[in-house]
Design an enzyme around this catalytic site. Structure first.
Site, PDB file in Angstrom:
ATOM      1  N   TYR A   1       0.702  -1.203  -0.050  1.00 16.12           N
ATOM      2  CA  TYR A   1       0.168  -0.052   0.049  1.00 16.12           C
ATOM      3  C   TYR A   1       0.930   1.428   0.185  1.00 16.12           C
ATOM      4  O   TYR A   1       2.087   1.026   0.521  1.00 16.12           O
ATOM      5  CB  TYR A   1      -0.994  -0.075   1.151  1.00 16.12           C
ATOM      6  CG  TYR A   1      -0.423   0.229   2.595  1.00 16.12           C
ATOM      7  CD1 TYR A   1       0.437  -0.522   3.098  1.00 16.12           C
ATOM      8  CD2 TYR A   1      -0.736   1.467   3.129  1.00 16.12           C
ATOM      9  CE1 TYR A   1       0.960  -0.171   4.426  1.00 16.12           C
ATOM     10  CE2 TYR A   1      -0.016   1.908   4.536  1.00 16.12           C
ATOM     11  CZ  TYR A   1       0.683   0.927   5.133  1.00 16.12           C
ATOM     12  OH  TYR A   1       1.393   1.133   6.360  1.00 16.12           O
TER      13      TYR A   1
ATOM     14  N   LYS B   1       6.556  -1.822   1.764  1.00 13.97           N
ATOM     15  CA  LYS B   1       5.246  -1.288   2.411  1.00 13.97           C
ATOM     16  C   LYS B   1       4.029  -2.384   2.311  1.00 13.97           C
ATOM     17  O   LYS B   1       3.427  -1.969   1.498  1.00 13.97           O
ATOM     18  CB  LYS B   1       5.068  -0.035   1.908  1.00 13.97           C
ATOM     19  CG  LYS B   1       3.981   0.858   2.865  1.00 13.97           C
ATOM     20  CD  LYS B   1       4.128   2.306   2.717  1.00 13.97           C
ATOM     21  CE  LYS B   1       3.206   3.013   3.361  1.00 13.97           C
ATOM     22  NZ  LYS B   1       3.196   3.089   4.722  1.00 13.97           N
TER      23      LYS B   1
ATOM     24  N   GLU C   1      11.962   2.274  14.301  1.00 12.48           N
ATOM     25  CA  GLU C   1      10.849   3.491  13.869  1.00 12.48           C
ATOM     26  C   GLU C   1       9.654   3.141  14.587  1.00 12.48           C
ATOM     27  O   GLU C   1       9.629   2.436  15.587  1.00 12.48           O
ATOM     28  CB  GLU C   1      10.745   3.194  12.387  1.00 12.48           C
ATOM     29  CG  GLU C   1       9.990   1.838  12.016  1.00 12.48           C
ATOM     30  CD  GLU C   1      10.124   1.501  10.511  1.00 12.48           C
ATOM     31  OE1 GLU C   1       9.955   2.630   9.530  1.00 12.48           O
ATOM     32  OE2 GLU C   1       9.798   0.417   9.930  1.00 12.48           O
TER      33      GLU C   1
ATOM     34  N   LEU D   1      11.311   1.215   7.001  1.00 11.17           N
ATOM     35  CA  LEU D   1      10.238   1.658   5.623  1.00 11.17           C
ATOM     36  C   LEU D   1      11.230   3.041   5.348  1.00 11.17           C
ATOM     37  O   LEU D   1      11.781   3.828   6.084  1.00 11.17           O
ATOM     38  CB  LEU D   1       9.097   2.237   6.067  1.00 11.17           C
ATOM     39  CG  LEU D   1       8.366   2.468   4.693  1.00 11.17           C
ATOM     40  CD1 LEU D   1       8.127   1.278   3.769  1.00 11.17           C
ATOM     41  CD2 LEU D   1       6.880   3.206   5.093  1.00 11.17           C
TER      42      LEU D   1
HETATM   43  N1  PDD Z   1       2.987   5.006   7.349  1.00 17.30           N
HETATM   44  N2  PDD Z   1       7.569   3.719   8.863  1.00 17.30           N
HETATM   45  C1  PDD Z   1       6.440   3.052   8.942  1.00 17.30           C
HETATM   46  C2  PDD Z   1       6.318   1.638   9.345  1.00 17.30           C
HETATM   47  C3  PDD Z   1       5.383   3.619   8.300  1.00 17.30           C
HETATM   48  O1  PDD Z   1       4.006   2.749   8.229  1.00 17.30           O
HETATM   49  C4  PDD Z   1       5.365   4.755   7.739  1.00 17.30           C
HETATM   50  C5  PDD Z   1       4.226   5.386   7.084  1.00 17.30           C
HETATM   51  C6  PDD Z   1       6.651   5.573   7.534  1.00 17.30           C
HETATM   52  C7  PDD Z   1       6.505   7.112   7.026  1.00 17.30           C
HETATM   53  O2  PDD Z   1       6.639   6.747   5.591  1.00 17.30           O
HETATM   54  P1  PDD Z   1       6.037   7.963   4.980  1.00 17.30           P
HETATM   55  O3  PDD Z   1       7.057   9.167   5.181  1.00 17.30           O
HETATM   56  O4  PDD Z   1       6.446   7.599   3.283  1.00 17.30           O
HETATM   57  O5  PDD Z   1       4.715   8.257   4.963  1.00 17.30           O
HETATM   58  C8  PDD Z   1       7.592   4.931   8.345  1.00 17.30           C
HETATM   59  C9  PDD Z   1       1.615   5.519   6.858  1.00 17.30           C
HETATM   60  C10 PDD Z   1       1.307   6.848   6.804  1.00 17.30           C
HETATM   61  C11 PDD Z   1       0.311   4.407   7.272  1.00 17.30           C
HETATM   62  O6  PDD Z   1       0.680   3.497   7.454  1.00 17.30           O
HETATM   63  O7  PDD Z   1      -0.623   5.202   7.571  1.00 17.30           O
END
Ligand code: PDD
Length: 281
Positions: free
Chosen positions: A33, A147, A179, A203
């Protein structure tokens, strides 16, 4: 008002949106996703999100349901049909429906679903207040760079954090912070941002990348290396980044205040720079 959801080629009211019970996303979490923020009705940094989607699909040997340019057109249409001004666009791809078998199906057609969530990203009260995190063991699988929709460990950690009276969890492996449950974790030490280096362990956040670029352009130094919970508690500032959080200060870790328990200047500046850039998207 019911949202309009995109499912495999059609836009339908959310109550009518359906995928098969044999969908491998449901049976095996066999899906990926992306979440793109929407500001002033426009997708923020979406090319980077689509590039990561392409990589996630390739790593799992999953076909793309549509060419990327067409996926982007559907994203825009989903935002437009929902009249979304500020919030998030969720895009989910699964390997599709096939009779249940651990082996990957030869014939399945990947499924594509998109939906929106309207919410205030810029006027987020947590930006002024800061958030509290608790640390928990990182029990996720070893390919966190992909992801995937396999989010149960992160979801349980988030709930455990809420049950402990905090806002989120920072996950820890071998003594180092990996993270947050759905965001990247960073600290500021003597004016330098310290953020975990990219690997399969985290991620590769799109917001992290943009924020580090903005930091560099603004003359803020950064070091990409792992940091411990003790180092984070003793840091001058701590913050998270994600497409929906943007940049949010972390002011408490395991009940201990960070930087006097208030959002710090580096975090506030990075948030302001990021919001400015998002508005220009
Ligand atoms: N989550 N690390 C994890 C485990 C994440 O699920 C996310 C993003 C990030 C940050 O990535 P980005 O800056 O590309 O959004 C880091 C999204 C927002 C979610 O699952 O809702």
């Amino acid at each position: 008002m019911s949202r309009i959801v995109y499912v495999n080629g059609v836009f339908v009211p959310e109550e009518e949106a359906k995928v098969s019970v044999f969908d491998r996303g449901f049976l095996f979490a066999d899906g990926v996703y992306e979440v793109t923020s929407v500001v002033d009705g426009r997708l923020v940094d979406n090319a980077a999100h689509l590039a990561r989607l392409k990589r996630s699909l390739a790593e799992l040997k999953m076909a793309s349901p549509l060419p990327m340019a067409e996926i982007e057109a559907v994203q825009r249409e989903t935002v437009a049909r929902n009249g979304l001004i500020e919030g998030a666009l969720y895009l989910q791809v699964s390997r599709g429906a096939a009779d249940r078998d651990f082996a990957l199906p030869r014939q399945a057609r990947p499924s594509l679903v998109m939906f929106t969530q309207s919410r205030a990203l810029i006027d987020n009260p947590a930006a002024a207040r800061g958030i509290a995190v608790v640390t928990l063991p990182d029990i996720r699988w070893r390919r966190r760079d992909i992801k995937t929709v396999q989010l149960l460990a992160a979801s349980l950690a988030k709930q455990a954090a809420l049950d402990a009276g905090a806002d989120d969890a920072w996950l820890v492996e071998d003594g180092f912070v990996t993270e947050g449950t759905s965001n990247n974790a960073h600290i500021v030490v003597d004016g330098t941002i310290v953020t975990r280096h990219l690997s399969d362990d985290i991620l590769h956040g799109i917001t992290r990348k943009a924020v580090l670029r903005l930091a560099g352009e603004g003359g803020v130094r950064f070091a990409e290396r792992a940091f411990t919970v003790t180092e984070a508690i003793g840091a001058d500032e701590a913050f998270i980044t994600s497409a929906t959080a943007f940049v949010l200060p972390v002011v408490r870790i395991d009940g201990r205040p960070v930087g006097g328990g208030r959002p710090g200047p580096v975090t506030s500046r990075l948030r302001a720079l990021y919001v400015e850039e998002a508005r220009r998207a």
